[in-house]
Design a protein around this motif. Structure first.
Motif, mmCIF file in Angstrom:
data_model
loop_
_atom_site.group_PDB
_atom_site.id
_atom_site.type_symbol
_atom_site.label_atom_id
_atom_site.label_comp_id
_atom_site.label_asym_id
_atom_site.label_seq_id
_atom_site.Cartn_x
_atom_site.Cartn_y
_atom_site.Cartn_z
ATOM 1 N N UNK A 1 -65.171 19.134 62.363
ATOM 2 C CA UNK A 1 -65.658 20.509 62.305
ATOM 3 C C UNK A 1 -64.619 21.481 62.815
ATOM 4 N N UNK A 2 -64.632 22.675 62.280
ATOM 5 C CA UNK A 2 -63.712 23.704 62.721
ATOM 6 C C UNK A 2 -64.294 24.501 63.874
ATOM 7 N N UNK A 3 -63.506 25.447 64.364
ATOM 8 C CA UNK A 3 -63.989 26.332 65.409
ATOM 9 C C UNK A 3 -65.114 27.202 64.854
ATOM 10 N N UNK A 4 -65.833 27.827 65.723
ATOM 11 C CA UNK A 4 -66.923 28.691 65.296
ATOM 12 C C UNK A 4 -66.388 29.778 64.369
ATOM 13 N N UNK A 5 -67.019 29.911 63.215
ATOM 14 C CA UNK A 5 -66.584 30.903 62.233
ATOM 15 C C UNK A 5 -65.468 30.429 61.345
ATOM 16 N N UNK A 6 -64.978 29.196 61.566
ATOM 17 C CA UNK A 6 -63.898 28.647 60.752
ATOM 18 C C UNK A 6 -64.448 27.488 59.925
ATOM 19 N N UNK A 7 -64.179 27.487 58.631
ATOM 20 C CA UNK A 7 -64.687 26.423 57.753
ATOM 21 C C UNK A 7 -64.052 25.097 58.126
ATOM 22 N N UNK A 8 -64.814 23.983 58.004
ATOM 23 C CA UNK A 8 -64.239 22.671 58.298
ATOM 24 C C UNK A 8 -63.201 22.272 57.263
ATOM 25 N N UNK A 9 -62.432 21.278 57.583
ATOM 26 C CA UNK A 9 -61.430 20.766 56.652
ATOM 27 C C UNK A 9 -62.111 20.186 55.410
ATOM 28 N N UNK A 10 -61.417 20.249 54.280
ATOM 29 C CA UNK A 10 -61.924 19.727 53.018
ATOM 30 C C UNK A 10 -61.013 18.608 52.523
ATOM 31 N N UNK A 11 -61.605 17.539 52.025
ATOM 32 C CA UNK A 11 -60.855 16.438 51.437
ATOM 33 C C UNK A 11 -60.949 16.527 49.920
ATOM 34 N N UNK A 12 -59.808 16.652 49.247
ATOM 35 C CA UNK A 12 -59.723 16.599 47.798
ATOM 36 C C UNK A 12 -59.112 15.273 47.373
ATOM 37 N N UNK A 13 -59.727 14.630 46.387
ATOM 38 C CA UNK A 13 -59.220 13.355 45.890
ATOM 39 C C UNK A 13 -58.845 13.518 44.422
ATOM 40 N N UNK A 14 -57.601 13.202 44.091
ATOM 41 C CA UNK A 14 -57.089 13.302 42.723
ATOM 42 C C UNK A 14 -56.792 11.903 42.184
ATOM 43 N N UNK A 15 -56.979 11.718 40.885
ATOM 44 C CA UNK A 15 -56.539 10.502 40.199
ATOM 45 C C UNK A 15 -55.524 10.945 39.155
ATOM 46 N N UNK A 16 -54.257 10.694 39.426
ATOM 47 C CA UNK A 16 -53.164 11.109 38.552
ATOM 48 C C UNK A 16 -52.811 9.971 37.608
ATOM 49 N N UNK A 17 -52.799 10.247 36.306
ATOM 50 C CA UNK A 17 -52.519 9.213 35.301
ATOM 51 C C UNK A 17 -51.104 9.379 34.757
ATOM 52 N N UNK A 18 -50.331 8.286 34.794
ATOM 53 C CA UNK A 18 -48.952 8.269 34.313
ATOM 54 C C UNK A 18 -48.164 9.430 34.928
ATOM 55 N N UNK A 19 -47.420 10.163 34.079
ATOM 56 C CA UNK A 19 -46.629 11.275 34.592
ATOM 57 C C UNK A 19 -47.289 12.615 34.330
ATOM 58 N N UNK A 20 -48.590 12.594 34.085
ATOM 59 C CA UNK A 20 -49.303 13.841 33.856
ATOM 60 C C UNK A 20 -49.365 14.682 35.128
ATOM 61 N N UNK A 21 -49.751 15.922 34.953
ATOM 62 C CA UNK A 21 -49.928 16.801 36.110
ATOM 63 C C UNK A 21 -51.058 16.277 36.999
ATOM 64 N N UNK A 22 -51.112 16.782 38.210
ATOM 65 C CA UNK A 22 -52.108 16.315 39.168
ATOM 66 C C UNK A 22 -53.531 16.585 38.680
ATOM 67 N N UNK A 23 -53.728 17.703 38.000
ATOM 68 C CA UNK A 23 -55.044 18.000 37.444
ATOM 69 C C UNK A 23 -56.004 18.553 38.482
ATOM 70 N N UNK A 24 -57.284 18.275 38.263
ATOM 71 C CA UNK A 24 -58.365 18.790 39.096
ATOM 72 C C UNK A 24 -58.932 17.643 39.933
ATOM 73 N N UNK A 25 -59.362 17.892 41.171
ATOM 74 C CA UNK A 25 -59.923 16.800 41.980
ATOM 75 C C UNK A 25 -61.132 16.156 41.300
#
Length: 311
Positions: free
Chosen positions: A23-47
């Protein structure tokens, strides 16, 4: 960011991980985890997964069922986004998938080609049975997404999920994959290509080659086009200057005689081209304006050209 080594698998591969969202400090949003699956040499794309929302303050488990098969490879990328000092802690392991796992598995997804303005239909075969708490959607490499349109059973162990990408444009061309989100985790298919073709339009107007009181001979002059081929059909469209459409005629030769016209009447003539698939007919090309001769006028009538060709 945490990048796992690239993986090549012959079957759906499962990766499970535990994460603790501080959790973050009061009034501060908590950290977010983004998970990507990158295929071959394509761009990272969307989580394919993100933990946005309130801090959990407990270890939570997420399972990824990745259906990207050899010779393709994929790479798991975990990204923690935080505005404070606290982040996300992860514990990751990889294992073969078993048939009883609750996260859906995909088979191959096929590419789709459509003409601009048409609807692209993607179909993904899913191992398992439809679930009311399962969210199925199509994820583009860019921002385009589509929710599931319908599901149809194949047998007791598989079903097909259909997705529509409507009103396609050239900008929608690219990679798309199927995503299934359950309470336990996320299923990810391989990418398939969406190819959006532009219906062809001639660059130049047809050329006038001969004229009579009741006919006009033209050369289509449609070898140079804007848009995409191959050309499977050519048509000549003509109308009076008053705007009344007379006819649209299929043509299979480079020259064409337009007959049964009225003497001393000006017409607008254009060429339409068609490529394969639904919606493959382009807009009419540039207009040729031509006037038929007066009844009984000799064949040596004077010809002038100003902007478009006029007789």
């Amino acid at each position: 960011q945490l990048l796992l080594p690239p993986l090549k698998e012959n079957d759906t591969h499962c990766l499970s991980f535990l994460f603790y969202q501080a959790g973050g400090r009061e009034g501060v949003a908590p950290a977010t985890l983004n998970v990507y699956v990158k295929e071959n040499n394509n761009a990272l794309g969307i989580p394919v997964f993100n933990s946005s929302g309130p801090a959990y303050h407990i270890w939570k488990e997420v399972e990824l069922a990745v259906s990207i098969f050899w010779p393709n490879q994929y790479q798991l990328v975990l990204e923690a986004v935080s505005t404070g000092q606290k982040g996300v802690t992860c514990d990751i392991c990889a294992s073969p998938c078993v048939p009883t796992v609750s996260t859906p598995h995909f088979l191959h997804i096929k590419g789709v080609e459509v003409n601009a303005g048409q609807t692209a239909l993607f179909q993904c075969t899913v191992n398992g049975r439809p679930q009311s708490n399962l969210r199925l959607y199509l994820q583009g490499m860019g921002s385009r997404q589509a929710v599931v349109k319908e599901t149809k059973p194949v047998n007791s162990r598989r079903y097909v999920a259909a997705f529509d990408v409507e009103n396609t444009t050239k900008g929608d061309s690219g990679h798309y994959r199927c995503i299934a989100q359950s309470e336990r985790g996320v299923g990810v298919s391989s990418y398939a290509e969406l190819t959006v073709k532009q219906p062809p339009v001639p660059i130049a107007p047809p050329q006038l080659t001969a004229v009579g009181a009741t006919y006009l001979w033209i050369q289509l002059n449609a070898n140079s086009i804007n848009g995409d081929g191959p050309i499977v059909e050519r048509e000549v469209e003509y109308r009076t200057m008053a705007g009344t459409l007379i006819d649209t005629t299929p043509v299979d030769k480079p020259t064409h005689k337009i007959g049964h016209l009225d003497p001393d009447t000006e017409y607008e003539i254009s060429v339409l081209l068609t490529r394969p698939l639904e919606g493959g007919t382009g807009n009419p090309g540039p207009v040729l304006r031509a006037r038929t001769k007066c009844a009984g006028e000799s064949e040596s009538a004077h010809m002038t050209q100003s902007g478009s060709q006029t007789v």
